[in-house]
Design a protein around this motif. Structure first.
Motif, PDB file in Angstrom:
ATOM      1  N   ASP A   1      -4.836   2.793  76.819  1.00 16.94           N
ATOM      2  CA  ASP A   1      -6.254   2.467  76.918  1.00 16.94           C
ATOM      3  C   ASP A   1      -6.659   1.546  75.772  1.00 16.94           C
ATOM      4  OD1 ASP A   1      -7.628   4.448  74.720  1.00 16.94           O
ATOM      5  OD2 ASP A   1      -5.853   5.328  75.649  1.00 16.94           O
ATOM      6  N   TRP A   2      -7.854   0.968  75.891  1.00 17.15           N
ATOM      7  CA  TRP A   2      -8.335   0.015  74.890  1.00 17.15           C
ATOM      8  C   TRP A   2      -8.384   0.626  73.496  1.00 17.15           C
ATOM      9  CZ3 TRP A   2     -13.218  -1.878  77.956  1.00 17.15           C
ATOM     10  CH2 TRP A   2     -12.810  -2.715  78.999  1.00 17.15           C
ATOM     11  N   ALA A   3      -8.812   1.876  73.389  1.00 14.66           N
ATOM     12  CA  ALA A   3      -8.939   2.512  72.073  1.00 14.66           C
ATOM     13  C   ALA A   3      -7.580   2.647  71.396  1.00 14.66           C
ATOM     14  CB  ALA A   3      -9.609   3.871  72.208  1.00 14.66           C
ATOM     15  N   ASN A   4      -6.582   3.085  72.131  1.00 14.77           N
ATOM     16  CA  ASN A   4      -5.246   3.215  71.547  1.00 14.77           C
ATOM     17  C   ASN A   4      -4.677   1.859  71.155  1.00 14.77           C
ATOM     18  OD1 ASN A   4      -4.026   5.962  71.351  1.00 14.77           O
ATOM     19  ND2 ASN A   4      -4.819   6.078  73.432  1.00 14.77           N
ATOM     20  N   GLU A   5      -4.873   0.869  72.011  1.00 11.36           N
ATOM     21  CA  GLU A   5      -4.374  -0.471  71.691  1.00 11.36           C
ATOM     22  C   GLU A   5      -5.055  -1.021  70.440  1.00 11.36           C
ATOM     23  OE1 GLU A   5      -4.023  -3.386  74.800  1.00 11.36           O
ATOM     24  OE2 GLU A   5      -3.738  -1.821  76.301  1.00 11.36           O
ATOM     25  N   ALA A   6      -6.370  -0.842  70.350  1.00 15.55           N
ATOM     26  CA  ALA A   6      -7.099  -1.326  69.168  1.00 15.55           C
ATOM     27  C   ALA A   6      -6.666  -0.568  67.919  1.00 15.55           C
ATOM     28  CB  ALA A   6      -8.600  -1.189  69.388  1.00 15.55           C
ATOM     29  N   GLN A   7      -6.497   0.737  68.026  1.00 14.99           N
ATOM     30  CA  GLN A   7      -6.060   1.549  66.886  1.00 14.99           C
ATOM     31  C   GLN A   7      -4.706   1.077  66.371  1.00 14.99           C
ATOM     32  OE1 GLN A   7      -7.829   4.444  65.502  1.00 14.99           O
ATOM     33  NE2 GLN A   7      -6.419   3.909  63.884  1.00 14.99           N
ATOM     34  N   ASP A   8      -3.818   0.720  67.283  1.00 17.24           N
ATOM     35  CA  ASP A   8      -2.489   0.236  66.880  1.00 17.24           C
ATOM     36  C   ASP A   8      -2.559  -1.076  66.111  1.00 17.24           C
ATOM     37  OD1 ASP A   8      -1.332   2.431  68.093  1.00 17.24           O
ATOM     38  OD2 ASP A   8      -0.709   1.354  69.901  1.00 17.24           O
ATOM     39  N   ARG A   9      -3.603  -1.867  66.359  1.00 19.02           N
ATOM     40  CA  ARG A   9      -3.679  -3.207  65.768  1.00 19.02           C
ATOM     41  C   ARG A   9      -4.636  -3.321  64.585  1.00 19.02           C
ATOM     42  NH1 ARG A   9      -4.263  -7.371  70.478  1.00 19.02           N
ATOM     43  NH2 ARG A   9      -4.083  -8.768  68.709  1.00 19.02           N
ATOM     44  N   LEU A  10      -5.477  -2.324  64.374  1.00 18.11           N
ATOM     45  CA  LEU A  10      -6.490  -2.405  63.323  1.00 18.11           C
ATOM     46  C   LEU A  10      -6.259  -1.362  62.235  1.00 18.11           C
ATOM     47  CD1 LEU A  10      -9.683  -2.842  65.520  1.00 18.11           C
ATOM     48  CD2 LEU A  10      -8.658  -4.549  64.028  1.00 18.11           C
ATOM     49  N   GLY A  11      -6.832  -1.611  61.095  1.00 15.33           N
ATOM     50  CA  GLY A  11      -6.746  -0.660  59.994  1.00 15.33           C
ATOM     51  C   GLY A  11      -8.034   0.112  59.791  1.00 15.33           C
ATOM     52  N   VAL A  12      -8.856   0.202  60.837  1.00 16.94           N
ATOM     53  CA  VAL A  12     -10.103   0.961  60.757  1.00 16.94           C
ATOM     54  C   VAL A  12     -10.086   2.042  61.830  1.00 16.94           C
ATOM     55  CG1 VAL A  12     -11.418  -1.007  59.862  1.00 16.94           C
ATOM     56  CG2 VAL A  12     -11.373  -0.591  62.309  1.00 16.94           C
ATOM     57  N   PRO A  13     -10.887   3.101  61.653  1.00 18.18           N
ATOM     58  CA  PRO A  13     -10.930   4.151  62.673  1.00 18.18           C
ATOM     59  C   PRO A  13     -11.441   3.617  64.012  1.00 18.18           C
ATOM     60  CG  PRO A  13     -12.026   4.859  60.655  1.00 18.18           C
ATOM     61  CD  PRO A  13     -11.732   3.403  60.499  1.00 18.18           C
ATOM     62  N   VAL A  14     -10.834   4.098  65.091  1.00 18.35           N
ATOM     63  CA  VAL A  14     -11.273   3.751  66.446  1.00 18.35           C
ATOM     64  C   VAL A  14     -11.592   5.059  67.162  1.00 18.35           C
ATOM     65  CG1 VAL A  14     -10.648   2.684  68.642  1.00 18.35           C
ATOM     66  CG2 VAL A  14      -9.852   1.658  66.499  1.00 18.35           C
ATOM     67  N   LEU A  15     -12.821   5.185  67.591  1.00 16.26           N
ATOM     68  CA  LEU A  15     -13.290   6.366  68.308  1.00 16.26           C
ATOM     69  C   LEU A  15     -13.433   6.007  69.773  1.00 16.26           C
ATOM     70  CD1 LEU A  15     -14.439   9.266  68.222  1.00 16.26           C
ATOM     71  CD2 LEU A  15     -16.686   8.241  67.779  1.00 16.26           C
ATOM     72  N   HIS A  16     -12.875   6.831  70.642  1.00 15.67           N
ATOM     73  CA  HIS A  16     -12.959   6.602  72.085  1.00 15.67           C
ATOM     74  C   HIS A  16     -13.895   7.642  72.681  1.00 15.67           C
ATOM     75  CE1 HIS A  16     -10.679   6.195  76.186  1.00 15.67           C
ATOM     76  NE2 HIS A  16     -11.915   5.757  76.240  1.00 15.67           N
ATOM     77  N   LEU A  17     -15.051   7.191  73.161  1.00 14.67           N
ATOM     78  CA  LEU A  17     -16.019   8.075  73.794  1.00 14.67           C
ATOM     79  C   LEU A  17     -16.076   7.785  75.286  1.00 14.67           C
ATOM     80  CD1 LEU A  17     -18.976   7.781  71.259  1.00 14.67           C
ATOM     81  CD2 LEU A  17     -17.349   9.668  71.469  1.00 14.67           C
ATOM     82  N   TYR A  18     -16.301   8.844  76.064  1.00 13.96           N
ATOM     83  CA  TYR A  18     -16.501   8.663  77.494  1.00 13.96           C
ATOM     84  C   TYR A  18     -17.983   8.472  77.757  1.00 13.96           C
ATOM     85  CZ  TYR A  18     -11.657  10.042  78.105  1.00 13.96           C
ATOM     86  OH  TYR A  18     -10.283  10.104  78.051  1.00 13.96           O
ATOM     87  N   SER A  19     -18.312   7.437  78.480  1.00 14.70           N
ATOM     88  CA  SER A  19     -19.685   7.037  78.731  1.00 14.70           C
ATOM     89  C   SER A  19     -20.528   8.177  79.291  1.00 14.70           C
ATOM     90  CB  SER A  19     -19.709   5.855  79.712  1.00 14.70           C
ATOM     91  OG  SER A  19     -21.023   5.451  79.958  1.00 14.70           O
ATOM     92  N   GLY A  20     -21.721   8.329  78.719  1.00 12.82           N
ATOM     93  CA  GLY A  20     -22.673   9.310  79.208  1.00 12.82           C
ATOM     94  C   GLY A  20     -22.368  10.735  78.842  1.00 12.82           C
TER      95      GLY A  20
END
Length: 163
Positions: free
Chosen positions: A137-156
């Protein structure tokens, strides 16, 4: 300049999403930078499997047979989602700006996070069983590439994805 929280969303933010973002800001002044992809780069087969795993048979059928938007229509829809999301956040008193991204949402997040020196990234999506299960998913991919926390929330909701 206030610290930036970067938000990637696949649909218009709603009241619950805004409330969740408010919890992240607490009483600290922050700036929200919202990214909405015009073309989320989704795979129709994966979308159908996601819909079936959630027992959403109507959505699975729409993904196969339904009208598919042209590129111009996708951009217009993303612009509308962005405008509505910004109106919501600004209406609640948040400092918010944003833009529509191109074909690779994760690449857009990485570029924007580095440019804005974002303190945190929040990815807001509907559940995607296949991607969430296999960590693509986008959150995991971003987490792998960035050095900042990535939070994945489900809409609503207040449900947090695994990233």
């Amino acid at each position: 300049m206030n610290p930036t929280i970067l938000v990637l969303t696949e649909e218009t933010l709603n009241e619950a999403d805004a409330r969740n973002l408010g919890y992240l800001a607490e009483d600290n002044p922050v700036r929200f930078e919202i990214l909405v992809p015009a073309d989320p780069g989704r795979n129709m087969l994966v979308d159908v499997l996601d819909n079936l795993s959630l027992l959403d048979f109507a959505a699975a059928y729409r993904n196969i047979a339904g009208p598919h938007l042209s590129e111009k229509q996708e951009v217009k829809a993303a612009e509308q989602e962005l405008a509505e999301s910004l109106d919501l956040l600004r209406g609640l008193g948040f400092d918010a700006d944003g833009r529509v991204t191109g074909q690779n949402p994760v690449e857009a997040v990485v570029e924007e996070a580095r440019r804005s020196q974002a303190q945190q990234v929040v990815v807001i999506t509907t559940p995607h069983a296949v991607e969430d299960t296999f960590g693509t998913d986008w959150a995991n991919e971003a987490q792998d590439r960035l050095g900042v926390p990535v939070l994945h929330l489900y809409s609503g909701s207040t449900f947090i994805g695994d990233s």
